[in-house]
Design a protein around this motif. Structure first.
Motif, PDB file in Angstrom:
ATOM      1  N   ASN A  69       0.824  -1.204   0.000  1.00  0.00           N
ATOM      2  CA  ASN A  69       0.000   0.000   0.000  1.00  0.00           C
ATOM      3  C   ASN A  69       0.859   1.255   0.000  1.00  0.00           C
ATOM      4  OD1 ASN A  69      -2.418  -1.428   0.097  1.00  0.00           O
ATOM      5  ND2 ASN A  69      -2.309  -1.617   2.318  1.00  0.00           N
ATOM      6  N   ALA A  70       2.151   1.107  -0.218  1.00  0.00           N
ATOM      7  CA  ALA A  70       3.076   2.232  -0.200  1.00  0.00           C
ATOM      8  C   ALA A  70       2.768   3.202  -1.331  1.00  0.00           C
ATOM      9  CB  ALA A  70       4.509   1.736  -0.306  1.00  0.00           C
ATOM     10  N   VAL A  71       3.052   4.462  -1.088  1.00  0.00           N
ATOM     11  CA  VAL A  71       2.893   5.492  -2.108  1.00  0.00           C
ATOM     12  C   VAL A  71       4.224   6.210  -2.278  1.00  0.00           C
ATOM     13  CG1 VAL A  71       0.430   5.846  -1.734  1.00  0.00           C
ATOM     14  CG2 VAL A  71       2.062   7.189  -0.433  1.00  0.00           C
ATOM     15  N   SER A  72       4.457   6.685  -3.478  1.00  0.00           N
ATOM     16  CA  SER A  72       5.694   7.412  -3.733  1.00  0.00           C
ATOM     17  C   SER A  72       5.645   8.771  -3.043  1.00  0.00           C
ATOM     18  CB  SER A  72       5.924   7.569  -5.237  1.00  0.00           C
ATOM     19  OG  SER A  72       4.947   8.413  -5.802  1.00  0.00           O
ATOM     20  N   ALA A  73       6.779   9.416  -2.959  1.00  0.00           N
ATOM     21  CA  ALA A  73       6.892  10.678  -2.221  1.00  0.00           C
ATOM     22  C   ALA A  73       5.949  11.753  -2.745  1.00  0.00           C
ATOM     23  CB  ALA A  73       8.329  11.174  -2.252  1.00  0.00           C
ATOM     24  N   LEU A  74       5.825  11.873  -4.065  1.00  0.00           N
ATOM     25  CA  LEU A  74       5.021  12.963  -4.650  1.00  0.00           C
ATOM     26  C   LEU A  74       3.918  12.461  -5.574  1.00  0.00           C
ATOM     27  CD1 LEU A  74       7.850  15.534  -5.461  1.00  0.00           C
ATOM     28  CD2 LEU A  74       6.461  15.336  -3.392  1.00  0.00           C
ATOM     29  N   SER A  75       3.541  11.202  -5.436  1.00  0.00           N
ATOM     30  CA  SER A  75       2.428  10.620  -6.193  1.00  0.00           C
ATOM     31  C   SER A  75       2.540  10.858  -7.691  1.00  0.00           C
ATOM     32  CB  SER A  75       1.095  11.157  -5.661  1.00  0.00           C
ATOM     33  OG  SER A  75       0.944  10.812  -4.300  1.00  0.00           O
ATOM     34  N   GLY A  76       3.754  10.709  -8.227  1.00  0.00           N
ATOM     35  CA  GLY A  76       3.939  10.816  -9.671  1.00  0.00           C
ATOM     36  C   GLY A  76       3.934  12.231 -10.211  1.00  0.00           C
ATOM     37  N   ALA A  77       4.346  13.205  -9.430  1.00  0.00           N
ATOM     38  CA  ALA A  77       4.373  14.601  -9.875  1.00  0.00           C
ATOM     39  C   ALA A  77       5.126  14.724 -11.194  1.00  0.00           C
ATOM     40  CB  ALA A  77       5.027  15.472  -8.811  1.00  0.00           C
ATOM     41  N   LYS A  78       4.629  15.627 -12.057  1.00  0.00           N
ATOM     42  CA  LYS A  78       5.252  15.820 -13.365  1.00  0.00           C
ATOM     43  C   LYS A  78       5.144  17.280 -13.763  1.00  0.00           C
ATOM     44  CE  LYS A  78       5.058  14.065 -18.105  1.00  0.00           C
ATOM     45  NZ  LYS A  78       4.438  13.054 -18.978  1.00  0.00           N
ATOM     46  N   SER A  79       6.192  17.783 -14.401  1.00  0.00           N
ATOM     47  CA  SER A  79       6.203  19.153 -14.877  1.00  0.00           C
ATOM     48  C   SER A  79       6.802  19.183 -16.269  1.00  0.00           C
ATOM     49  CB  SER A  79       7.032  20.043 -13.935  1.00  0.00           C
ATOM     50  OG  SER A  79       7.118  21.355 -14.432  1.00  0.00           O
ATOM     51  N   GLN A  80       6.161  19.907 -17.166  1.00  0.00           N
ATOM     52  CA  GLN A  80       6.645  20.019 -18.539  1.00  0.00           C
ATOM     53  C   GLN A  80       7.086  21.454 -18.795  1.00  0.00           C
ATOM     54  OE1 GLN A  80       6.883  17.511 -21.036  1.00  0.00           O
ATOM     55  NE2 GLN A  80       8.151  19.147 -21.862  1.00  0.00           N
ATOM     56  N   GLY A  81       8.356  21.631 -19.078  1.00  0.00           N
ATOM     57  CA  GLY A  81       8.906  22.910 -19.490  1.00  0.00           C
ATOM     58  C   GLY A  81       9.699  22.674 -20.751  1.00  0.00           C
ATOM     59  N   PHE A  82      10.902  23.244 -20.847  1.00  0.00           N
ATOM     60  CA  PHE A  82      11.741  22.932 -22.003  1.00  0.00           C
ATOM     61  C   PHE A  82      12.349  21.539 -21.879  1.00  0.00           C
ATOM     62  CE2 PHE A  82      14.698  25.279 -19.244  1.00  0.00           C
ATOM     63  CZ  PHE A  82      15.799  24.440 -19.221  1.00  0.00           C
ATOM     64  N   ALA A  83      12.169  20.925 -20.725  1.00  0.00           N
ATOM     65  CA  ALA A  83      12.459  19.509 -20.481  1.00  0.00           C
ATOM     66  C   ALA A  83      11.381  19.004 -19.530  1.00  0.00           C
ATOM     67  CB  ALA A  83      13.843  19.332 -19.878  1.00  0.00           C
ATOM     68  N   THR A  84      11.220  17.698 -19.466  1.00  0.00           N
ATOM     69  CA  THR A  84      10.212  17.105 -18.592  1.00  0.00           C
ATOM     70  C   THR A  84      10.865  16.609 -17.316  1.00  0.00           C
ATOM     71  OG1 THR A  84       8.932  16.395 -20.509  1.00  0.00           O
ATOM     72  CG2 THR A  84       8.440  15.308 -18.420  1.00  0.00           C
TER      73      THR A  84
END
Length: 190
Positions: A3-18
């Protein structure tokens, strides 16, 4: 299945790189004499990978192994396999001066991808990210801004960053801001 979860629940940001959190990853610290046949055999059995050379990552069919220091490896496997691989390594190294510790829940992993991913990292880490200085399978323990991190280069041109889970939001924000549109520097552009 945990039932573990990752630190940021799959956070993602798209800029000039992902920049994206990669999710849960099994990570085991193995300390000992890295030149010993016993450690080489145990690592190979657990991951299919060889003990890597200094500042390198070796990949096998069941996991990867990263060089962390002259007496330390980071064994990387599927999260759900971390406990069994920890037990397997512990058993294989019984009687050998070594330490095996499951650190999976104490770490977070981020991937930086895109043509300018080297620029994102160069803005926040004191490492030469030129392709002839840092390539596929290369590993560095360094800093991301003010915190400890480890970085390695992947075959697809992306990079992975491991940090302590307690600073995951900070590292994500530093990488996200470094990759924000308008912040391109073009230093490592092809």
């Amino acid at each position: 299945m945990s039932n573990a979860v990752s630190a940021l629940s799959g956070a993602k940001s798209q800029g000039f790189a992902t920049v994206e959190e990669t999710g849960l990853r099994g990570m085991i610290t193995l300390r000992g004499d890295l030149a010993s046949a016993e450690i080489a055999s145990a690592v190979k059995a657990a991951t299919g990978a060889e003990v890597p050379a200094q500042r390198k990552v070796s990949v096998g069919d069941k996991g990867a192994v990263a060089w962390m220091s002259p007496d330390e490896l980071l064994v990387i496997v599927a999260y759900d396999d971390a406990l069994s691989v920890t037990a397997q390594l512990t058993e294989a190294l019984a009687g050998v001066h070594s330490a095996v510790t499951n650190v999976s829940d104490a770490r977070a992993v981020f991937r930086i991808s895109g043509d300018a991913s080297r620029d994102v990292l160069a803005k926040v880490a004191p490492v030469d990210f030129a392709s002839d200085a840092f390539g596929v399978g290369d590993m560095r323990r360094t800093r991301i801004s003010q915190v400890a991190a480890a970085i390695w280069g992947n075959e697809d041109g992306s990079f992975e960053v491991i940090c302590f889970r307690s600073v995951a939001q900070y590292v994500f924000d530093v990488l996200r801001i470094s990759a924000a549109e308008g912040g391109e520097v073009g230093f490592y552009a092809d």
